[in-house]
Design a protein around this motif. Structure first.
Motif, PDB file in Angstrom:
ATOM      1  N   PHE A 163       0.851  -1.184   0.000  1.00 39.35           N
ATOM      2  CA  PHE A 163       0.000   0.000   0.000  1.00 39.35           C
ATOM      3  C   PHE A 163       0.890   1.238   0.000  1.00 39.35           C
ATOM      4  N   ALA A 164       0.322   2.359  -0.400  1.00 40.02           N
ATOM      5  CA  ALA A 164       1.060   3.618  -0.442  1.00 40.02           C
ATOM      6  C   ALA A 164       0.881   4.372   0.869  1.00 40.02           C
ATOM      7  N   THR A 165       1.835   5.241   1.189  1.00 37.90           N
ATOM      8  CA  THR A 165       1.678   6.173   2.311  1.00 37.90           C
ATOM      9  C   THR A 165       1.823   7.591   1.768  1.00 37.90           C
ATOM     10  N   ASP A 166       1.046   8.512   2.343  1.00 37.86           N
ATOM     11  CA  ASP A 166       1.030   9.877   1.836  1.00 37.86           C
ATOM     12  C   ASP A 166       0.737  10.836   2.987  1.00 37.86           C
ATOM     13  N   PRO A 167       1.618  11.808   3.252  1.00 37.36           N
ATOM     14  CA  PRO A 167       1.387  12.753   4.353  1.00 37.36           C
ATOM     15  C   PRO A 167       0.200  13.675   4.122  1.00 37.36           C
ATOM     16  N   THR A 168      -0.316  13.708   2.898  1.00 41.85           N
ATOM     17  CA  THR A 168      -1.510  14.518   2.629  1.00 41.85           C
ATOM     18  C   THR A 168      -2.668  14.115   3.526  1.00 41.85           C
ATOM     19  N   PHE A 169      -2.677  12.854   3.996  1.00 35.72           N
ATOM     20  CA  PHE A 169      -3.828  12.316   4.715  1.00 35.72           C
ATOM     21  C   PHE A 169      -3.650  12.297   6.233  1.00 35.72           C
ATOM     22  N   ILE A 170      -2.593  12.928   6.759  1.00 36.88           N
ATOM     23  CA  ILE A 170      -2.440  12.958   8.216  1.00 36.88           C
ATOM     24  C   ILE A 170      -3.557  13.760   8.868  1.00 36.88           C
ATOM     25  N   GLU A 171      -3.744  13.544  10.159  1.00 43.88           N
ATOM     26  CA  GLU A 171      -4.822  14.216  10.882  1.00 43.88           C
ATOM     27  C   GLU A 171      -4.589  15.721  10.963  1.00 43.88           C
ATOM     28  N   ALA A 172      -5.692  16.475  11.002  1.00 47.66           N
ATOM     29  CA  ALA A 172      -5.599  17.903  11.279  1.00 47.66           C
ATOM     30  C   ALA A 172      -5.107  18.097  12.706  1.00 47.66           C
ATOM     31  N   PRO A 173      -4.323  19.132  12.971  1.00 38.25           N
ATOM     32  CA  PRO A 173      -3.716  19.298  14.302  1.00 38.25           C
ATOM     33  C   PRO A 173      -4.743  19.610  15.378  1.00 38.25           C
ATOM     34  N   LEU A 174      -4.328  19.377  16.625  1.00 40.82           N
ATOM     35  CA  LEU A 174      -5.186  19.655  17.784  1.00 40.82           C
ATOM     36  C   LEU A 174      -4.401  20.432  18.840  1.00 40.82           C
ATOM     37  N   PRO A 175      -4.066  21.687  18.576  1.00 44.49           N
ATOM     38  CA  PRO A 175      -3.374  22.488  19.590  1.00 44.49           C
ATOM     39  C   PRO A 175      -4.247  22.655  20.824  1.00 44.49           C
ATOM     40  N   PRO A 176      -3.673  22.613  22.026  1.00 42.01           N
ATOM     41  CA  PRO A 176      -4.494  22.745  23.238  1.00 42.01           C
ATOM     42  C   PRO A 176      -5.171  24.108  23.293  1.00 42.01           C
ATOM     43  N   PRO A 177      -6.375  24.159  23.864  1.00 40.50           N
ATOM     44  CA  PRO A 177      -7.065  25.449  23.985  1.00 40.50           C
ATOM     45  C   PRO A 177      -6.328  26.367  24.965  1.00 40.50           C
ATOM     46  N   PRO A 178      -6.460  27.676  24.814  1.00 37.06           N
ATOM     47  CA  PRO A 178      -5.736  28.636  25.669  1.00 37.06           C
ATOM     48  C   PRO A 178      -6.410  28.805  27.023  1.00 37.06           C
ATOM     49  N   TRP A 179      -6.328  27.764  27.832  1.00 32.35           N
ATOM     50  CA  TRP A 179      -7.027  27.729  29.118  1.00 32.35           C
ATOM     51  C   TRP A 179      -6.042  27.812  30.277  1.00 32.35           C
ATOM     52  N   PRO A 180      -6.505  28.265  31.447  1.00 29.38           N
ATOM     53  CA  PRO A 180      -5.664  28.222  32.648  1.00 29.38           C
ATOM     54  C   PRO A 180      -5.385  26.773  33.054  1.00 29.38           C
ATOM     55  N   THR A 181      -4.263  26.567  33.722  1.00 24.34           N
ATOM     56  CA  THR A 181      -3.820  25.208  34.030  1.00 24.34           C
ATOM     57  C   THR A 181      -4.662  24.513  35.090  1.00 24.34           C
ATOM     58  N   TRP A 182      -5.507  25.259  35.816  1.00 22.81           N
ATOM     59  CA  TRP A 182      -6.323  24.601  36.835  1.00 22.81           C
ATOM     60  C   TRP A 182      -7.503  23.839  36.234  1.00 22.81           C
ATOM     61  N   ILE A 183      -7.811  24.074  34.955  1.00 27.02           N
ATOM     62  CA  ILE A 183      -8.884  23.322  34.297  1.00 27.02           C
ATOM     63  C   ILE A 183      -8.317  21.984  33.837  1.00 27.02           C
ATOM     64  N   ARG A 184      -8.898  20.900  34.344  1.00 22.64           N
ATOM     65  CA  ARG A 184      -8.427  19.564  34.004  1.00 22.64           C
ATOM     66  C   ARG A 184      -9.610  18.703  33.568  1.00 22.64           C
ATOM     67  N   MET A 185      -9.401  17.897  32.559  1.00 22.32           N
ATOM     68  CA  MET A 185     -10.445  16.979  32.091  1.00 22.32           C
ATOM     69  C   MET A 185      -9.821  15.872  31.256  1.00 22.32           C
ATOM     70  N   SER A 186     -10.631  14.970  30.772  1.00 23.44           N
ATOM     71  CA  SER A 186     -10.134  13.834  29.999  1.00 23.44           C
ATOM     72  C   SER A 186      -9.622  14.293  28.629  1.00 23.44           C
ATOM     73  N   PRO A 187      -8.720  13.514  28.014  1.00 25.09           N
ATOM     74  CA  PRO A 187      -8.264  13.850  26.666  1.00 25.09           C
ATOM     75  C   PRO A 187      -9.405  13.928  25.656  1.00 25.09           C
ATOM     76  N   LYS A 188     -10.429  13.099  25.838  1.00 33.66           N
ATOM     77  CA  LYS A 188     -11.552  13.125  24.895  1.00 33.66           C
ATOM     78  C   LYS A 188     -12.258  14.475  24.934  1.00 33.66           C
ATOM     79  N   ARG A 189     -12.542  14.971  26.153  1.00 37.08           N
ATOM     80  CA  ARG A 189     -13.223  16.259  26.264  1.00 37.08           C
ATOM     81  C   ARG A 189     -12.309  17.402  25.852  1.00 37.08           C
ATOM     82  N   LEU A 190     -11.048  17.321  26.258  1.00 34.99           N
ATOM     83  CA  LEU A 190     -10.108  18.361  25.856  1.00 34.99           C
ATOM     84  C   LEU A 190      -9.932  18.383  24.339  1.00 34.99           C
TER      85      LEU A 190
END
Length: 203
Positions: A92-119
């Motif tokens: 099979f072929a591999t192509d970087p065109t199909f990598i996932e769109a990025p997920l930079p963390p939201p600009p939140w204060p560090t006291w907010i904590r939650m699961s990776p799914k919700r974040l």
């Protein structure tokens, strides 16, 4: 010029079917609670990691791969391991065109904590609606990349080849949207779960 007899006319080639499949379940645990900076580190590990052991792809996806003429994975490890699980020893072929769109963390204060799914949900929300890209790929750039991916798949399928992409959930959705905008018809949509598929053809 004499007319070409009907029985000697060039056959009409129907474009092949395009299938977008999401990878299997990654090995990295989601059973943690993180703040935004920690989520950024967690996502970086997710991007580098592979699949959780012991998974078996759905038989329907394996069968679909047997009927695919072109198979493409992204260059991420979880995508490549998914492709290998689905197609076995077939190339099979591999192509970087199909990598996932990025997920930079939201600009939140560090006291907010939650699961990776919700974040991850909020990270995607901030990236999509507020252009929170943190120096990574922007939404506009990712949409352009999804359009390029859609054009490539349409070109590959134009000669009648069935094309299977084994890649990522959200970016597959972006490609699907680009395919619909280019006039393709959705045949099947299994949602966004691991191993799920979306199928398109030219009506």
């Amino acid at each position: 010029m004499a007319d070409v007899p009907a029985d000697h006319a060039s056959p009409v080639i129907r474009p092949g079917v395009i299938t977008l499949a999401r990878h299997g379940e990654p090995a990295l645990s989601r059973k943690v609670r993180l703040n935004a900076p920690e989520y950024g580190l967690w996502w970086a590990r997710y991007e580098e990691g592979g699949l959780k052991d012991g998974q078996v792809p759905p038989p329907s996806l394996v069968e679909l791969a047997k009927n695919a003429d072109v198979i493409i994975a992204s260059t991420r490890r979880r995508s490549i391991e998914t492709a290998r699980a689905v197609v076995g020893e077939r190339a099979f072929a591999t192509d970087p065109t199909f990598i996932e769109a990025p997920l930079p963390p939201p600009p939140w204060p560090t006291w907010i904590r939650m699961s990776p799914k919700r974040l991850g949900f909020f990270a995607r929300f901030w990236w999509w609606f507020f252009d929170n890209h943190g120096g990574q790929e922007t939404r506009k750039a990712a949409e352009a990349r999804a359009g390029q991916a859609a054009d490539l798949l349409i070109e590959l399928s134009a000669s009648g080849q069935n094309v299977l992409v084994l890649a990522h959930g959200f970016f597959n959705w972006m490609i699907a949207d680009a395919l619909k905008k280019r006039g393709l018809t959705k045949l099947l949509d299994q949602g966004h779960g691991y191993w799920s598929i979306k199928r398109f053809d030219r009506a």
